[in-house]
Design an enzyme around this catalytic site. Structure first.
Site, PDB file in Angstrom:
ATOM      1  N   GLY A  65       6.527 -11.512 -11.285  1.00  0.00           N
ATOM      2  CA  GLY A  65       5.764 -10.280 -11.261  1.00  0.00           C
ATOM      3  C   GLY A  65       4.795 -10.249 -10.089  1.00  0.00           C
ATOM      4  O   GLY A  65       4.774 -11.149  -9.247  1.00  0.00           O
ATOM      5  N   GLY A  85      -1.642  -4.494   1.232  1.00  0.00           N
ATOM      6  CA  GLY A  85      -0.593  -4.856   0.293  1.00  0.00           C
ATOM      7  C   GLY A  85       0.729  -4.148   0.515  1.00  0.00           C
ATOM      8  O   GLY A  85       1.560  -4.070  -0.395  1.00  0.00           O
ATOM      9  N   GLU A  86       0.962  -3.646   1.742  1.00  0.00           N
ATOM     10  CA  GLU A  86       2.212  -2.915   1.975  1.00  0.00           C
ATOM     11  C   GLU A  86       3.427  -3.819   1.802  1.00  0.00           C
ATOM     12  O   GLU A  86       4.479  -3.371   1.333  1.00  0.00           O
ATOM     13  CB  GLU A  86       2.211  -2.273   3.370  1.00  0.00           C
ATOM     14  CG  GLU A  86       3.454  -1.419   3.616  1.00  0.00           C
ATOM     15  CD  GLU A  86       3.383  -0.574   4.871  1.00  0.00           C
ATOM     16  OE1 GLU A  86       4.452  -0.181   5.359  1.00  0.00           O
ATOM     17  OE2 GLU A  86       2.264  -0.320   5.370  1.00  0.00           O
TER      18      GLU A  86
END
Length: 289
Positions: A65, A85-86
């Site tokens: 996850g 966080g791209e």
């Protein structure tokens, strides 16, 4: 404790470490956001993403996850623009996730790009051209001087100047740096050469696999003894001239040129940076004998 070296002292470098201010120290809260509602930041300093690394991250996300939430800002249209966080967002799409955990921050347009630049540099290395472009955009959009920029990104002013100087190099030199063909040290050395010699220095650097020091020596030799610009007549020299230069290049790392006179004679010029170069030439010939 000493301040760690490197680019990026954290968001405190941009927003300060005093008492919170709504505009300068954005408030945030956590939420699960649909991936389809998230859009990339158009001012994201990173322009290239390693496809293999994204696949590996996607595999990790399928198993474990999302460990670290991304950071976003809500737009007027209801979408969420990525601040940092791209890579995680792109990998999450490959892992077929429907939602992502995200910190939603309230931040004004003026500071959005600053946050993206600093957080990206903290989390993953950008290539030198991407850093330089990010710095340039940050200066233009936030109306910063180089001194103010160095304060925000936690880098010496001289380092900021070195990055920005890279953007003045010819496109082929920038591309070679961006793709890792040469290092930033090579690029800085090439930048010291006359503008009309920089491409030639790049070609010599790549062809001969020169070290940074050798490129610096080559640039110094050009400054001390400039090589004449070839004329159209010189470009039509016999193939044997090129073959001779190739043979000589096995012995000499410096610039080699041949100039033919109108009477059939000519000169072969071999550049050298200093007396130590002469000693190296002698040793090479001695080793061959």
């Amino acid at each position: 404790m000493k301040q760690p070296k490197g680019l990026g002292r954290g968001l405190d470098a941009i927003f300060g470490s005093e008492a919170p201010d709504v505009k300068l120290r954005p408030m945030s809260h956590m939420a699960q956001i649909a991936i389809t509602e998230i859009i990339p930041n158009p001012t994201q300093p990173r322009t290239q993403f390693d496809e293999e690394a994204l696949d590996e991250l996607a595999d990790s996300i399928r198993q474990l996850g999302i460990i670290q939430p991304i950071t976003v800002r809500r737009t007027d249209g209801g979408k969420y623009i990525i601040i940092s966080g791209e890579r995680r967002w792109r990998a999450a799409q490959r892992a077929d996730l429907d939602t992502l955990p995200a910190y939603i921050r309230e931040v004004d347009d003026e500071n959005l790009h600053a946050m993206a630049l600093v957080e990206n540099i903290q989390r993953q290395d950008l290539n030198a051209i991407e850093v330089a472009l990010g710095m340039q955009r940050l200066m233009e959009e936030c109306h910063l001087t180089q001194d103010a920029l160095s304060e925000k990104v936690g880098k010496k002013r001289s380092s900021v100047s070195n990055y920005l100087r890279l953007l003045k190099l010819p496109d082929p030199v920038q591309l070679a740096l961006k793709e890792g063909v040469i290092s930033m040290g090579h690029a800085k050395a090439i930048a010291g050469a006359p503008a009309d010699e920089q491409l030639r220095v790049l070609k010599r650097c790549v062809k001969k696999s020169l070290s940074v020091r050798q490129v610096e020596e080559l640039v110094r030799s050009l400054a001390e003894q400039p090589v004449p610009v070839p004329t159209a007549e010189e470009e039509e020299y016999p193939e044997s001239y090129s073959q001779l230069v190739e043979q000589l290049e096995k012995f000499f790392s410096q610039e080699i040129s041949i100039k033919r006179s109108r009477h059939g004679g000519g000169k072969i010029t071999i550049g050298f940076a200093d007396d130590a170069d002469i000693e190296r030439f002698i040793r090479r010939f001695s080793d061959r004998s």
